[in-house]
Design a protein around this motif. Structure first.
Motif, PDB file in Angstrom:
ATOM      1  N   THR A  51      -7.730 -13.856   5.888  1.00  0.00           N
ATOM      2  CA  THR A  51      -7.547 -12.705   4.999  1.00  0.00           C
ATOM      3  C   THR A  51      -8.417 -12.806   3.745  1.00  0.00           C
ATOM      4  O   THR A  51      -8.953 -11.800   3.277  1.00  0.00           O
TER       5      THR A  51
ATOM      6  N   THR B  47      -0.704 -10.688  14.971  1.00  0.00           N
ATOM      7  CA  THR B  47      -0.675 -10.334  13.544  1.00  0.00           C
ATOM      8  C   THR B  47      -0.537 -11.578  12.688  1.00  0.00           C
ATOM      9  O   THR B  47      -1.167 -11.696  11.626  1.00  0.00           O
TER      10      THR B  47
ATOM     11  N   HIS C  22      -3.521  -0.522   5.399  1.00  0.00           N
ATOM     12  CA  HIS C  22      -2.093  -0.269   5.603  1.00  0.00           C
ATOM     13  C   HIS C  22      -1.695  -0.826   6.970  1.00  0.00           C
ATOM     14  O   HIS C  22      -2.540  -1.242   7.764  1.00  0.00           O
TER      15      HIS C  22
ATOM     16  N   SER D 255      -3.532  -4.130   3.030  1.00  0.00           N
ATOM     17  CA  SER D 255      -3.569  -5.043   4.169  1.00  0.00           C
ATOM     18  C   SER D 255      -4.962  -5.640   4.255  1.00  0.00           C
ATOM     19  O   SER D 255      -5.957  -4.910   4.293  1.00  0.00           O
TER      20      SER D 255
ATOM     21  N   GLU E 103       0.703  -3.464   9.464  1.00  0.00           N
ATOM     22  CA  GLU E 103       1.475  -4.713   9.536  1.00  0.00           C
ATOM     23  C   GLU E 103       1.030  -5.741   8.502  1.00  0.00           C
ATOM     24  O   GLU E 103       1.814  -6.606   8.116  1.00  0.00           O
ATOM     25  N   GLY E 104      -0.200  -5.675   8.053  1.00  0.00           N
ATOM     26  CA  GLY E 104      -0.676  -6.646   7.078  1.00  0.00           C
ATOM     27  C   GLY E 104      -0.328  -6.317   5.651  1.00  0.00           C
ATOM     28  O   GLY E 104      -0.653  -7.093   4.743  1.00  0.00           O
ATOM     29  N   ASP E 105       0.315  -5.206   5.395  1.00  0.00           N
ATOM     30  CA  ASP E 105       0.708  -4.813   4.042  1.00  0.00           C
ATOM     31  C   ASP E 105       1.830  -5.718   3.558  1.00  0.00           C
ATOM     32  O   ASP E 105       2.934  -5.683   4.120  1.00  0.00           O
TER      33      ASP E 105
ATOM     34  N   LEU F  15      -3.213 -12.929   9.758  1.00  0.00           N
ATOM     35  CA  LEU F  15      -2.790 -13.079   8.368  1.00  0.00           C
ATOM     36  C   LEU F  15      -2.928 -14.508   7.867  1.00  0.00           C
ATOM     37  O   LEU F  15      -2.414 -14.825   6.784  1.00  0.00           O
TER      38      LEU F  15
ATOM     39  N   GLU G 192      -7.970  -2.725   7.119  1.00  0.00           N
ATOM     40  CA  GLU G 192      -7.025  -1.717   7.605  1.00  0.00           C
ATOM     41  C   GLU G 192      -6.305  -1.017   6.458  1.00  0.00           C
ATOM     42  O   GLU G 192      -5.898   0.131   6.574  1.00  0.00           O
TER      43      GLU G 192
END
Length: 527
Positions: free
Chosen positions: A433, A424, A450, A463, A452-454, A428, A448
């Motif tokens: 990104t 992750t 929503h 995200s 873990e990247g939010d 990021l 995605e």
């Protein structure tokens, strides 16, 4: 070659050239046709292929251009093209990507120490968060805020108003707006002295709506009913709605006016300018919260060509400025080494060879001079080599690289081609990104949205991690390991239409949830 006006379809299914309207109307078609020799091998002959079952008879007065109008390809440049042009022109305004952004002279010059060639590790780890250390029992004296006359700046250019770093201090009583980021680590942040705008986007309620609402802060920009959202497909400006927006050449983000408590003040520490260190205390006139920042341009990856080109141009800028200040327009390598702490003298010599010559004999022996075929550019030419936005993007890249190194990833991967094997933290990376988001705005990728990247951690922001196209987009709450019979959807594990609908609904949900969370009542915010 005869024009289309001179070629007609006749009863014997042959092309006749040189037949005028008068001849047809007078019934002399046969006589005129006898004067024409048709050679199907003639490359200048225009032949219209017809189906075998087409009607044998066609109107004698129908021209080729009129027939083509009824076919698949319309080349007549008629009213249908006028509609296309009108539709295109109405959508050109919706890009809104070329609003003028002016910078101070400090930013245009890339003035040191505000614009560094290479960030140190400590600076990368505390990017835009300088340490504020005060020894215990230290007495701070607040200076009186200087008064800046507005008449003094009337009619002047931005570079004249903010000509030096002293003009950029808030200790002179000038008006200001405080922006507080809702993200802990925004994608990109402007550097010292760079300009931004607050644009109040208003969408017309109808085509007849001529209103132009104006807020106390910012410029009003009116959107037509067909204009694209200034946030691409990741934000909305509804009819009759005003959306204040933080705008520059790096990012775009909605902003939300906040109520300022009477007990809140801004403490300013000003250094340099030949005045030492001074402290000021000011009230906060305007406070906004910045929503999620949406990148406008890609952040370069650590070993990309953009980084190499910018590094070379930065070296040229430094060398040319040193040459302009020297008497004989010559330099020594050690004279520029302090500006490039990450490079040794050998590396600097290799780069100097591209545009300079080492003097082995004569009065300038041991010095470097510009090549005889080149000329030393003026100050404006030097500034145009590297823009402040390029340096800001490079600094953002260095910050992301340092974060990955501290996390034990050795600087991270260049791109997300090996998406499945990345952690992750690697997904990021800012250069990944930003590329994902820009591709998503162009319909080349899906995010995605929503997970873990939010950056908000609670479903209030997007995200920017690219979704895997093997399983398609998964809405919030939908199991990611669910197995679906691919035969139902033509070889896909998902229904494309349903996926797109879910994707758009999730974007709208996140956008409105963020807006609701960051908006305060109008009566208190705009009082």
């Amino acid at each position: 070659m005869p024009s289309a006006d001179d070629i007609y379809w006749v009863d014997d299914d042959e092309y006749v050239s040189g037949v005028g309207d008068d001849a047809i109307l007078e019934g002399n078609l046969e006589e005129q046709a006898n004067r024409v020799v048709l050679d199907l091998n003639d490359v200048q002959l225009l032949v219209d292929a017809q189906r075998a079952d087409r009607p044998k008879k066609t109107s004698k007065s129908m021209a080729i251009g009129e027939q083509l109008f009824q076919k698949r390809y319309n080349i007549s440049n008629d009213q249908a093209y006028d509609l296309l042009k009108e539709n295109y022109q109405s959508r050109v305004r919706s890009t809104i990507g070329n609003l003028t952004i002016d910078h101070s002279m400090v930013a245009n010059r890339l003035q040191s120490p505000y614009y560094k060639v290479k960030l140190s590790k400590s600076q990368a780890r505390s990017f835009h968060r300088p340490n504020f250390v005060i020894r215990p029992n230290t007495v701070i004296h607040f200076s009186r805020v200087r008064h800046r006359k507005k008449k003094k700046d009337k009619g002047k250019d931005i570079t004249q108003i903010f000509a030096s770093s002293k003009d950029l201090s808030l200790g002179d009583g000038s008006q200001y707006v405080m922006l507080e980021y809702s993200e802990e680590y925004p994608t990109v942040m402007s550097n010292f002295g760079m300009g931004s705008k607050i644009i109040n986007y208003y969408r017309k309620k109808s085509n007849e709506d001529e209103s132009r609402p104006k807020l106390n802060i910012g410029e009003t920009y009116v959107l037509g009913s067909q204009d694209r959202s200034p946030f691409w497909n990741f934000g909305f400006v509804e009819p009759g709605e005003i959306v204040p927006t933080y705008y520059n050449r790096l990012v775009r983000a909605p902003i939300f006016k906040q109520q300022v408590n009477s007990t809140d003040f801004l403490m300013i520490r000003s250094t340099g300018g030949g005045e030492g260190q001074k402290y000021y205390l000011r009230s906060i006139p305007n406070l906004y919260t910045v929503g999620q920042t949406l990148p406008v341009t890609e952040i370069p990856s650590p070993r990309s060509r953009r980084v190499t080109t910018a590094s070379k141009n930065r070296l040229k800028m430094v060398v040319f400025r040193v040459l302009r200040k020297s008497e004989n327009e010559r330099i020594l390598v050690k004279g520029i080494s302090s500006h490039f702490p990450d490079q040794n003298d050998m590396q600097n010599r290799q780069r100097l060879k591209e545009f300079m010559e080492y003097q082995r004999t004569g009065e300038d022996q041991g010095f470097w001079k510009i090549k005889a075929t080149d000329t030393l550019p003026n100050e404006d030419g030097i500034r145009s080599m590297v823009h402040p936005e390029e340096i800001t993007l490079l600094e953002t890249m260095q910050v992301g690289q340092q974060f990955l190194e501290d996390a034990g990833y050795g600087g991270g991967k260049e791109d997300d081609e090996q998406h499945e094997g990345m952690s992750t933290e690697e997904k990021l990376a800012p250069w990944i990104t930003s590329k994902n988001f820009i591709n998503a705005t162009q319909g080349k990728a899906m995010l995605e949205l929503h997970g873990e990247g939010d950056p908000s951690g609670c479903g209030l922001a997007f995200s920017f991690i690219r979704t895997s196209m093997k399983g398609g987009f998964k809405a919030m709450g939908e199991p990611t390991d669910e197995k679906i019979d691919k035969s139902k959807y033509g070889g896909h594990s998902y229904n494309v239409a349903l996926q797109q609908k879910a994707y758009e609904e999730e974007i709208a949900r996140i956008w409105h949830a963020q807006k609701k969370d960051l908006t305060v009542p109008v009566s208190s915010a705009y009082s």
